[in-house]
Design a protein around this motif. Structure first.
Motif, PDB file in Angstrom:
ATOM      1  N   MET A   1       0.843  -1.193   0.000  1.00  0.00           N
ATOM      2  CA  MET A   1       0.000   0.000   0.000  1.00  0.00           C
ATOM      3  C   MET A   1       0.882   1.248   0.000  1.00  0.00           C
ATOM      4  SD  MET A   1      -2.956   1.155   2.752  1.00  0.00           S
ATOM      5  CE  MET A   1      -3.809  -0.417   2.684  1.00  0.00           C
ATOM      6  N   GLU A   2       0.643   2.155  -0.942  1.00  0.00           N
ATOM      7  CA  GLU A   2       1.429   3.379  -1.023  1.00  0.00           C
ATOM      8  C   GLU A   2       1.075   4.321   0.120  1.00  0.00           C
ATOM      9  OE1 GLU A   2       0.942   5.121  -4.835  1.00  0.00           O
ATOM     10  OE2 GLU A   2       1.894   3.457  -5.906  1.00  0.00           O
ATOM     11  N   THR A   3       1.982   5.271   0.379  1.00  0.00           N
ATOM     12  CA  THR A   3       1.813   6.178   1.521  1.00  0.00           C
ATOM     13  C   THR A   3       0.485   6.923   1.470  1.00  0.00           C
ATOM     14  OG1 THR A   3       4.206   6.479   1.678  1.00  0.00           O
ATOM     15  CG2 THR A   3       2.830   8.114   2.769  1.00  0.00           C
ATOM     16  N   LYS A   4       0.109   7.391   0.295  1.00  0.00           N
ATOM     17  CA  LYS A   4      -1.141   8.149   0.167  1.00  0.00           C
ATOM     18  C   LYS A   4      -2.341   7.296   0.580  1.00  0.00           C
ATOM     19  CE  LYS A   4      -3.271  11.493  -2.927  1.00  0.00           C
ATOM     20  NZ  LYS A   4      -3.121  12.223  -4.205  1.00  0.00           N
ATOM     21  N   GLU A   5      -2.347   6.042   0.155  1.00  0.00           N
ATOM     22  CA  GLU A   5      -3.437   5.144   0.516  1.00  0.00           C
ATOM     23  C   GLU A   5      -3.412   4.816   2.005  1.00  0.00           C
ATOM     24  OE1 GLU A   5      -6.091   4.004  -1.212  1.00  0.00           O
ATOM     25  OE2 GLU A   5      -5.439   5.473  -2.692  1.00  0.00           O
ATOM     26  N   LYS A   6      -2.208   4.698   2.573  1.00  0.00           N
ATOM     27  CA  LYS A   6      -2.094   4.441   4.014  1.00  0.00           C
ATOM     28  C   LYS A   6      -2.672   5.606   4.817  1.00  0.00           C
ATOM     29  CE  LYS A   6       2.045   1.498   3.840  1.00  0.00           C
ATOM     30  NZ  LYS A   6       3.488   1.397   4.190  1.00  0.00           N
ATOM     31  N   ILE A   7      -2.395   6.816   4.359  1.00  0.00           N
ATOM     32  CA  ILE A   7      -2.930   8.004   5.038  1.00  0.00           C
ATOM     33  C   ILE A   7      -4.458   7.980   5.012  1.00  0.00           C
ATOM     34  CG2 ILE A   7      -3.132  10.523   4.917  1.00  0.00           C
ATOM     35  CD1 ILE A   7      -0.245  10.521   3.757  1.00  0.00           C
ATOM     36  N   LEU A   8      -5.027   7.696   3.846  1.00  0.00           N
ATOM     37  CA  LEU A   8      -6.482   7.656   3.713  1.00  0.00           C
ATOM     38  C   LEU A   8      -7.080   6.538   4.563  1.00  0.00           C
ATOM     39  CD1 LEU A   8      -6.816   8.263  -0.135  1.00  0.00           C
ATOM     40  CD2 LEU A   8      -7.412   9.863   1.688  1.00  0.00           C
ATOM     41  N   PHE A   9      -6.407   5.399   4.604  1.00  0.00           N
ATOM     42  CA  PHE A   9      -6.882   4.260   5.394  1.00  0.00           C
ATOM     43  C   PHE A   9      -6.935   4.613   6.878  1.00  0.00           C
ATOM     44  CE2 PHE A   9      -5.926   0.393   7.850  1.00  0.00           C
ATOM     45  CZ  PHE A   9      -6.980  -0.421   7.462  1.00  0.00           C
ATOM     46  N   GLN A  10      -5.856   5.218   7.383  1.00  0.00           N
ATOM     47  CA  GLN A  10      -5.810   5.576   8.801  1.00  0.00           C
ATOM     48  C   GLN A  10      -6.766   6.722   9.119  1.00  0.00           C
ATOM     49  OE1 GLN A  10      -4.423   3.893  11.135  1.00  0.00           O
ATOM     50  NE2 GLN A  10      -3.305   2.471   9.808  1.00  0.00           N
ATOM     51  N   ALA A  11      -6.875   7.682   8.210  1.00  0.00           N
ATOM     52  CA  ALA A  11      -7.802   8.799   8.422  1.00  0.00           C
ATOM     53  C   ALA A  11      -9.235   8.288   8.522  1.00  0.00           C
ATOM     54  CB  ALA A  11      -7.680   9.808   7.283  1.00  0.00           C
ATOM     55  N   LEU A  12      -9.594   7.358   7.658  1.00  0.00           N
ATOM     56  CA  LEU A  12     -10.948   6.801   7.682  1.00  0.00           C
ATOM     57  C   LEU A  12     -11.224   6.110   9.013  1.00  0.00           C
ATOM     58  CD1 LEU A  12     -13.603   6.199   6.235  1.00  0.00           C
ATOM     59  CD2 LEU A  12     -12.517   4.174   5.230  1.00  0.00           C
ATOM     60  N   LYS A  13     -10.268   5.334   9.494  1.00  0.00           N
ATOM     61  CA  LYS A  13     -10.433   4.656  10.783  1.00  0.00           C
ATOM     62  C   LYS A  13     -10.638   5.667  11.909  1.00  0.00           C
ATOM     63  CE  LYS A  13      -7.752   1.321  12.047  1.00  0.00           C
ATOM     64  NZ  LYS A  13      -6.526   0.507  12.302  1.00  0.00           N
ATOM     65  N   LEU A  14      -9.810   6.701  11.931  1.00  0.00           N
ATOM     66  CA  LEU A  14      -9.891   7.700  13.001  1.00  0.00           C
ATOM     67  C   LEU A  14     -11.179   8.517  12.918  1.00  0.00           C
ATOM     68  CD1 LEU A  14      -6.181   8.920  12.961  1.00  0.00           C
ATOM     69  CD2 LEU A  14      -7.292   7.616  14.784  1.00  0.00           C
ATOM     70  N   PHE A  15     -11.558   8.928  11.714  1.00  0.00           N
ATOM     71  CA  PHE A  15     -12.784   9.717  11.546  1.00  0.00           C
ATOM     72  C   PHE A  15     -14.012   8.904  11.955  1.00  0.00           C
ATOM     73  CE2 PHE A  15     -10.696  12.329   7.908  1.00  0.00           C
ATOM     74  CZ  PHE A  15     -10.072  13.143   8.841  1.00  0.00           C
ATOM     75  N   ASN A  16     -14.037   7.629  11.575  1.00  0.00           N
ATOM     76  CA  ASN A  16     -15.171   6.778  11.943  1.00  0.00           C
ATOM     77  C   ASN A  16     -15.256   6.585  13.454  1.00  0.00           C
ATOM     78  OD1 ASN A  16     -16.294   6.307   9.417  1.00  0.00           O
ATOM     79  ND2 ASN A  16     -15.095   4.468   9.041  1.00  0.00           N
ATOM     80  N   GLN A  17     -14.102   6.492  14.099  1.00  0.00           N
ATOM     81  CA  GLN A  17     -14.084   6.212  15.535  1.00  0.00           C
ATOM     82  C   GLN A  17     -14.315   7.454  16.388  1.00  0.00           C
ATOM     83  OE1 GLN A  17     -10.593   4.088  16.832  1.00  0.00           O
ATOM     84  NE2 GLN A  17     -11.312   3.895  18.939  1.00  0.00           N
ATOM     85  N   PHE A  18     -13.701   8.578  15.980  1.00  0.00           N
ATOM     86  CA  PHE A  18     -13.719   9.765  16.837  1.00  0.00           C
ATOM     87  C   PHE A  18     -14.424  10.974  16.227  1.00  0.00           C
ATOM     88  CE2 PHE A  18      -9.771   7.405  17.893  1.00  0.00           C
ATOM     89  CZ  PHE A  18     -10.055   7.104  19.221  1.00  0.00           C
ATOM     90  N   GLY A  19     -14.760  10.915  14.941  1.00  0.00           N
ATOM     91  CA  GLY A  19     -15.303  12.088  14.266  1.00  0.00           C
ATOM     92  C   GLY A  19     -14.177  12.963  13.746  1.00  0.00           C
ATOM     93  N   THR A  20     -14.506  13.891  12.865  1.00  0.00           N
ATOM     94  CA  THR A  20     -13.466  14.716  12.240  1.00  0.00           C
ATOM     95  C   THR A  20     -12.994  15.859  13.140  1.00  0.00           C
ATOM     96  OG1 THR A  20     -15.131  16.129  11.177  1.00  0.00           O
ATOM     97  CG2 THR A  20     -14.347  14.218   9.932  1.00  0.00           C
ATOM     98  N   LYS A  21     -13.872  16.349  14.010  1.00  0.00           N
ATOM     99  CA  LYS A  21     -13.543  17.525  14.828  1.00  0.00           C
ATOM    100  C   LYS A  21     -12.335  17.284  15.723  1.00  0.00           C
ATOM    101  CE  LYS A  21     -15.544  20.701  18.230  1.00  0.00           C
ATOM    102  NZ  LYS A  21     -16.738  21.024  19.060  1.00  0.00           N
ATOM    103  N   ASP A  22     -12.253  16.094  16.320  1.00  0.00           N
ATOM    104  CA  ASP A  22     -11.203  15.812  17.301  1.00  0.00           C
ATOM    105  C   ASP A  22      -9.959  15.175  16.692  1.00  0.00           C
ATOM    106  OD1 ASP A  22     -12.769  16.792  19.402  1.00  0.00           O
ATOM    107  OD2 ASP A  22     -13.775  14.867  19.654  1.00  0.00           O
ATOM    108  N   ILE A  23      -9.927  15.046  15.372  1.00  0.00           N
ATOM    109  CA  ILE A  23      -8.781  14.424  14.710  1.00  0.00           C
ATOM    110  C   ILE A  23      -8.066  15.459  13.841  1.00  0.00           C
ATOM    111  CG2 ILE A  23      -8.060  12.683  13.025  1.00  0.00           C
ATOM    112  CD1 ILE A  23      -8.846  11.556  15.756  1.00  0.00           C
ATOM    113  N   SER A  24      -6.779  15.623  14.084  1.00  0.00           N
ATOM    114  CA  SER A  24      -5.964  16.562  13.311  1.00  0.00           C
ATOM    115  C   SER A  24      -5.081  15.791  12.327  1.00  0.00           C
ATOM    116  CB  SER A  24      -5.079  17.383  14.249  1.00  0.00           C
ATOM    117  OG  SER A  24      -4.110  16.534  14.857  1.00  0.00           O
ATOM    118  N   THR A  25      -4.422  16.530  11.457  1.00  0.00           N
ATOM    119  CA  THR A  25      -3.482  15.882  10.539  1.00  0.00           C
ATOM    120  C   THR A  25      -2.321  15.252  11.311  1.00  0.00           C
ATOM    121  OG1 THR A  25      -2.457  18.064  10.212  1.00  0.00           O
ATOM    122  CG2 THR A  25      -4.000  17.300   8.517  1.00  0.00           C
ATOM    123  N   ASN A  26      -1.972  15.813  12.471  1.00  0.00           N
ATOM    124  CA  ASN A  26      -0.918  15.215  13.299  1.00  0.00           C
ATOM    125  C   ASN A  26      -1.341  13.833  13.801  1.00  0.00           C
ATOM    126  OD1 ASN A  26       0.772  17.380  12.988  1.00  0.00           O
ATOM    127  ND2 ASN A  26       0.328  18.303  14.973  1.00  0.00           N
TER     128      ASN A  26
END
Length: 201
Positions: A1-26
């Protein structure tokens, strides 16, 4: 999996679990195992990540290029498939209106897609009438039925959230059953038998 896809994969997991408000790019960079600078090489900001996830969702649904179903069973099978895709991207279903207000580019994409999908629903009503699956409908009733299906499709998860309980995957996927029930009063006798058969009734 390329880095860009890894970022999207992890972002999706975090957004689904915590919502977008509490998740930063860091947070996303840390979960991906890369530096914030590396993340910004691929995405300018969190809003761009969200737009990419929205685009991935719509590509998986494939609504734009979808041929009209030949049978009610085909239609219900597709409804169930779409519901599983929505569940994978459930943060979008929960937060889409707020996210659109924050990002004009996302807002434009969603509005274009919504209009296109609504036209597809009206075409579906005509198609089902031509095949004798539903009784003849007036223009007003066609729009009413299309509105009902669109409301279930876009706001079912939000509706479930108003009860104050965690929404499970099983509960979210029940949207296909609700669409089936919404269609039921307008189905021909032949179509009711077909629907019962494909649903195992």
């Amino acid at each position: 999996m390329e880095t860009k896809e890894k970022i999207l994969f992890q972002a999706l997991k975090l957004f689904n679990q915590f919502g977008t408000k509490d998740i930063s790019t860091n947070h996303i960079a840390k979960a991906t195992g890369i530096s914030p600078g590396n993340l910004y090489y691929h995405f300018r900001n969190k809003e761009e990540i969200i737009r990419f996830l929205y685009q991935k969702m719509r590509e998986e649904i494939g609504f734009e290029d979808l041929a009209l179903p030949e049978t009610l069973c085909d239609m219900m099978a597709y409804c169930k498939y779409v519901a599983t895709v929505w569940w994978r991207y459930r943060f979008l279903k929960k937060e889409l209106v707020i996210l659109m207000q924050k990002d004009p580019l996302l807002q434009r994409e969603v509005q274009q897609d919504t209009k296109m999908q609504y036209e597809k629903l009206l075409q579906l009503m005509e198609h089902l009438m031509e095949k004798g699956c539903i009784v003849p409908l007036t223009e007003e009733m066609k729009h009413h039925l299309a509105n009902t299906i669109a409301l279930y499709s876009n706001f079912w998860i939000l509706f479930l959230q108003t009860f104050g309980e965690d929404v499970s995957q099983t509960m979210a996927l029940d949207v296909s059953k609700e669409v089936s029930k919404a269609l039921l009063p307008y189905l021909s006798d032949k179509a009711v038998k077909e629907l019962n058969k494909c649903e195992g009734v």
